[in-house]
Design a protein around this motif. Structure first.
Motif, PDB file in Angstrom:
ATOM      1  N   ASP A  11      -7.745   2.591   9.314  1.00  0.00           N
ATOM      2  CA  ASP A  11      -7.041   2.953   8.086  1.00  0.00           C
ATOM      3  C   ASP A  11      -7.209   1.845   7.049  1.00  0.00           C
ATOM      4  OD1 ASP A  11      -5.346   3.685   6.065  1.00  0.00           O
ATOM      5  OD2 ASP A  11      -3.530   3.777   7.303  1.00  0.00           O
ATOM      6  N   PRO A  12      -7.858   2.139   5.910  1.00  0.00           N
ATOM      7  CA  PRO A  12      -8.082   1.092   4.901  1.00  0.00           C
ATOM      8  C   PRO A  12      -6.805   0.675   4.182  1.00  0.00           C
ATOM      9  CG  PRO A  12      -8.800   3.203   4.050  1.00  0.00           C
ATOM     10  CD  PRO A  12      -8.450   3.429   5.495  1.00  0.00           C
ATOM     11  N   ASN A  13      -5.738   1.435   4.344  1.00  0.00           N
ATOM     12  CA  ASN A  13      -4.503   1.131   3.612  1.00  0.00           C
ATOM     13  C   ASN A  13      -3.537   0.254   4.406  1.00  0.00           C
ATOM     14  OD1 ASN A  13      -5.137   2.675   1.282  1.00  0.00           O
ATOM     15  ND2 ASN A  13      -4.690   4.539   2.451  1.00  0.00           N
ATOM     16  N   SER A  14      -3.910  -0.120   5.611  1.00  0.00           N
ATOM     17  CA  SER A  14      -3.050  -1.002   6.395  1.00  0.00           C
ATOM     18  C   SER A  14      -3.734  -2.343   6.585  1.00  0.00           C
ATOM     19  CB  SER A  14      -2.721  -0.376   7.756  1.00  0.00           C
ATOM     20  OG  SER A  14      -3.907  -0.227   8.523  1.00  0.00           O
ATOM     21  N   ASP A  15      -2.922  -3.384   6.557  1.00  0.00           N
ATOM     22  CA  ASP A  15      -3.403  -4.747   6.793  1.00  0.00           C
ATOM     23  C   ASP A  15      -2.951  -5.126   8.200  1.00  0.00           C
ATOM     24  OD1 ASP A  15      -3.828  -7.446   6.963  1.00  0.00           O
ATOM     25  OD2 ASP A  15      -3.057  -7.921   4.977  1.00  0.00           O
ATOM     26  N   LEU A  16      -3.876  -5.255   9.139  1.00  0.00           N
ATOM     27  CA  LEU A  16      -3.503  -5.467  10.538  1.00  0.00           C
ATOM     28  C   LEU A  16      -2.789  -6.783  10.760  1.00  0.00           C
ATOM     29  CD1 LEU A  16      -6.623  -4.079  12.443  1.00  0.00           C
ATOM     30  CD2 LEU A  16      -4.595  -2.885  11.608  1.00  0.00           C
ATOM     31  N   ALA A  21      -1.695  -8.838   1.250  1.00  0.00           N
ATOM     32  CA  ALA A  21      -2.354  -7.658   0.677  1.00  0.00           C
ATOM     33  C   ALA A  21      -1.940  -6.355   1.345  1.00  0.00           C
ATOM     34  CB  ALA A  21      -3.868  -7.819   0.780  1.00  0.00           C
ATOM     35  N   CYS A  22      -1.050  -6.420   2.311  1.00  0.00           N
ATOM     36  CA  CYS A  22      -0.685  -5.218   3.063  1.00  0.00           C
ATOM     37  C   CYS A  22       0.065  -4.223   2.183  1.00  0.00           C
ATOM     38  CB  CYS A  22       0.155  -5.591   4.272  1.00  0.00           C
ATOM     39  SG  CYS A  22       0.464  -4.196   5.369  1.00  0.00           S
ATOM     40  N   THR A  23      -0.283  -2.940   2.323  1.00  0.00           N
ATOM     41  CA  THR A  23       0.376  -1.890   1.534  1.00  0.00           C
ATOM     42  C   THR A  23       1.172  -0.933   2.403  1.00  0.00           C
ATOM     43  OG1 THR A  23      -1.601  -0.499   1.662  1.00  0.00           O
ATOM     44  CG2 THR A  23      -1.422  -1.980  -0.229  1.00  0.00           C
ATOM     45  N   VAL A  72     -12.183  -3.684  16.543  1.00  0.00           N
ATOM     46  CA  VAL A  72     -12.439  -3.616  15.105  1.00  0.00           C
ATOM     47  C   VAL A  72     -12.232  -4.976  14.456  1.00  0.00           C
ATOM     48  CG1 VAL A  72     -11.661  -2.603  12.921  1.00  0.00           C
ATOM     49  CG2 VAL A  72     -11.924  -1.153  14.947  1.00  0.00           C
ATOM     50  N   ARG A  73     -11.173  -5.686  14.858  1.00  0.00           N
ATOM     51  CA  ARG A  73     -10.940  -7.035  14.322  1.00  0.00           C
ATOM     52  C   ARG A  73     -12.150  -7.931  14.607  1.00  0.00           C
ATOM     53  NH1 ARG A  73      -5.508  -9.118  13.768  1.00  0.00           N
ATOM     54  NH2 ARG A  73      -3.921  -7.497  13.905  1.00  0.00           N
ATOM     55  N   ALA A  74     -12.639  -7.863  15.856  1.00  0.00           N
ATOM     56  CA  ALA A  74     -13.761  -8.723  16.239  1.00  0.00           C
ATOM     57  C   ALA A  74     -15.012  -8.387  15.432  1.00  0.00           C
ATOM     58  CB  ALA A  74     -14.034  -8.576  17.738  1.00  0.00           C
ATOM     59  N   VAL A  75     -15.271  -7.095  15.221  1.00  0.00           N
ATOM     60  CA  VAL A  75     -16.454  -6.674  14.455  1.00  0.00           C
ATOM     61  C   VAL A  75     -16.442  -7.283  13.059  1.00  0.00           C
ATOM     62  CG1 VAL A  75     -17.564  -4.690  13.344  1.00  0.00           C
ATOM     63  CG2 VAL A  75     -16.880  -4.556  15.754  1.00  0.00           C
ATOM     64  N   VAL A  81     -10.005  -8.324   4.570  1.00  0.00           N
ATOM     65  CA  VAL A  81     -10.590  -7.850   3.314  1.00  0.00           C
ATOM     66  C   VAL A  81     -11.867  -7.066   3.596  1.00  0.00           C
ATOM     67  CG1 VAL A  81     -11.600  -8.533   1.119  1.00  0.00           C
ATOM     68  CG2 VAL A  81      -9.560  -9.707   1.967  1.00  0.00           C
ATOM     69  N   SER A  82     -12.721  -7.619   4.445  1.00  0.00           N
ATOM     70  CA  SER A  82     -13.977  -6.940   4.784  1.00  0.00           C
ATOM     71  C   SER A  82     -13.719  -5.630   5.512  1.00  0.00           C
ATOM     72  CB  SER A  82     -14.845  -7.854   5.659  1.00  0.00           C
ATOM     73  OG  SER A  82     -15.214  -9.008   4.953  1.00  0.00           O
ATOM     74  N   ARG A  83     -12.793  -5.641   6.446  1.00  0.00           N
ATOM     75  CA  ARG A  83     -12.508  -4.420   7.212  1.00  0.00           C
ATOM     76  C   ARG A  83     -12.025  -3.305   6.299  1.00  0.00           C
ATOM     77  NH1 ARG A  83      -8.455  -1.472   9.023  1.00  0.00           N
ATOM     78  NH2 ARG A  83      -6.942  -2.865   8.038  1.00  0.00           N
ATOM     79  N   ARG A  84     -11.058  -3.625   5.458  1.00  0.00           N
ATOM     80  CA  ARG A  84     -10.472  -2.594   4.616  1.00  0.00           C
ATOM     81  C   ARG A  84     -11.468  -2.073   3.581  1.00  0.00           C
ATOM     82  NH1 ARG A  84      -4.719  -4.636   2.626  1.00  0.00           N
ATOM     83  NH2 ARG A  84      -4.565  -2.447   1.993  1.00  0.00           N
ATOM     84  N   SER A  85     -12.280  -2.967   3.046  1.00  0.00           N
ATOM     85  CA  SER A  85     -13.292  -2.548   2.074  1.00  0.00           C
ATOM     86  C   SER A  85     -14.289  -1.587   2.697  1.00  0.00           C
ATOM     87  CB  SER A  85     -14.025  -3.780   1.514  1.00  0.00           C
ATOM     88  OG  SER A  85     -13.146  -4.614   0.811  1.00  0.00           O
TER      89      SER A  85
END
Length: 476
Positions: A11-16, A21-23, A72-75, A81-85
């Motif tokens: 989900d690009p709208n969550s900051d793990l 920057a979390c929404t 996903v975090r590891a990738v 920022v990169s993950r959500r983008s």
């Protein structure tokens, strides 16, 4: 039961990491007041970022989400920022399919469940003292290393090690950040009730310094320190033993020529400012904080006394490990994994950002970053570059335990005959750590003992009693 950072990683709208920057709704309450980043990471009691685990229909679903999140975090190198983008660019479905084409996600989920076995406890309390030596234990919380192994951990800020020891003895903490001499002392009943404790992993090596008040810039020779008042964080600490070793090698008796006082680390800077201390051998970030506040200067990094010395550790009671073997194993894995992540210089700035928040170290990010990266102002007008100012290596060498025991004997903390290697091997779980490191893809040392050279003097682990008695200043 609650947990953090178990939002959908696609989900690009969550900051793990639930950072600034979390929404998500928890980070953007309808009231909209306060500093989101500070409030969000402040403490477990705030609970502003936590979600109800009733979202998951079963523990297995929770474990599946934890594995997905970890992968996903590891990738994306734990870069939110990169993950959500990326997720915004390609969409959640496409991203999940792409990842599945190159990584066996379902097999990984099954393997984690099979290897861990059912966890006896998922909700744990782990105590920490707010210092950079505890970096792996702290950063494993916001950066997802506990949840990777299916654990819901509250990391609990603790003022000092006497409190940490007592809460650990009373089983109020399931595990704790301890100083490397503490599990030895507790197991032997030195300074407390005797209770078998285990130290499966070292947290950090190096990472300390001797800091002096600015008024002593003309007293760089320890022979000039007679009458000085020094702070150390605990009697059973590397700080105490290294300070004693250092001044004794310069001809000062630490019990007669200087005063050594136990001061909780968060109180070090205030005591230096007030003139209650002339200096301290302290964990960071309080050496760097004294420079930041223009109160003190860094006289010496402890790696200059003993390169690669141990400092802090992950420890738990033998009772907890025996009664909760699968939970203990999962916690052990999360700590070793986080420690190796912390060891990589390229991760240090992100870690500094994560652990500086109010609920963790509560320090200015530049102070913590200077410590972790090793590029720092020393208070003497120099900017130094010492990448190994602090480092992270989980392997608990038996020889490190033997050296600590020799210093406890040297200064009268323990008396009589000491089974140095027997105690070391009972408390420091070097073989178990080595096996776990291999399982996680890291290369452990082939031996568990080695000799050290400390300020030019060789320590032979096979002759500990002789070593303890070999010094000009000793109580042995």
């Amino acid at each position: 039961m609650t947990n953090k950072s178990l939002d959908n990683p696609f989900d690009p709208n969550s900051d793990l990491s639930h950072g600034a920057a979390c929404t998500c709704k928890a980070c953007n309450p309808s009231t909209g007041s306060g500093d989101k980043h500070t409030t969000h990471q402040a403490s477990h009691a705030d609970q502003v970022v936590e979600q109800n685990l009733s979202t998951f229909e079963s523990p297995e679903d929770l474990m599946d989400r934890a594995v997905e999140s970890a992968v996903v975090r590891a990738v994306f190198g734990h870069n939110e920022v990169s993950r959500r983008s990326f997720m915004k660019l390609v969409g959640a479905g496409t991203a999940a399919a792409a990842l599945a084409s190159i990584f066996p996600m379902e097999a990984a989920k099954a393997a984690v469940k099979d290897s861990l076995g059912p966890l006896e406890k998922k909700k744990l309390k782990v105590g920490f003292v707010p210092i950079t030596c505890a970096t792996p234990i702290i950063m494993a919380h916001p950066m997802g290393f506990y949840e990777k192994y299916g654990l819901d951990v509250d990391v609990i800020k603790t003022a000092g090690w006497a409190v940490s020891r007592d809460k650990s003895l009373n089983m109020e903490y399931d595990a704790a950040h301890m100083l490397t001499p503490m599990p030895l002392a507790i197991s032997m009943g030195a300074g407390s009730t005797a209770k078998p404790f285990l130290m499966p992993a070292v947290e950090n090596i190096n990472g300390q310094a001797i800091t002096l008040h600015n008024k002593h810039k003309d007293k760089r020779d320890p022979k000039q320190w007679k009458g000085f008042k020094f702070g150390v964080p605990f009697e059973y600490s590397m700080h105490n033993f290294l300070l004693r070793y250092y001044v004794a090698e310069h001809g000062l008796d630490p019990d007669k020529d200087i005063q050594i006082r136990v001061v909780p680390p968060p109180e070090m800077v205030a005591n230096l400012r007030a003139g209650n201390l002339d200096g301290y051998l302290s964990p960071d970030p309080f050496n760097q904080r004294a420079v930041w506040e223009k109160i003190g200067f860094i006289h010496l990094l402890t790696k200059e006394i003993w390169q690669g010395h141990p400092c802090c550790a992950f420890a738990t009671s033998a009772e907890f490990a025996r009664e909760n073997p699968n939970t203990y194993g999962a916690l052990f894995k999360s700590i070793v994994d986080a420690t190796h992540f912390s060891a990589k210089q390229e991760n240090r700035k992100d870690i500094a950002q994560a652990i500086s928040a109010k609920g963790y170290l509560n320090q200015p990010v530049p102070v913590v970053e200077q410590v972790l990266t090793g590029r720092f102002a020393d208070g003497l007008g120099n900017v130094r570059n010492e990448p190994d100012r602090i480092d992270f290596d989980p392997f608990p060498w038996h020889s490190m335990a033997v050296w600590i025991l020799t210093q406890m004997k040297r200064w009268g903390y323990i008396k009589g005959d000491v089974n140095y290697q027997g105690i070391a091997e009972e408390v420091y779980l070097a073989s178990e750590c080595g096996e776990l490191m291999k399982e996680l893809g890291y290369e452990p040392p082939k031996e568990t003992y080695e000799n050290y050279t400390i300020m030019g003097k060789e320590f032979d682990y096979t002759k500990p009693e002789e070593y303890a008695k070999s010094f000009a200043i000793t109580r042995a």
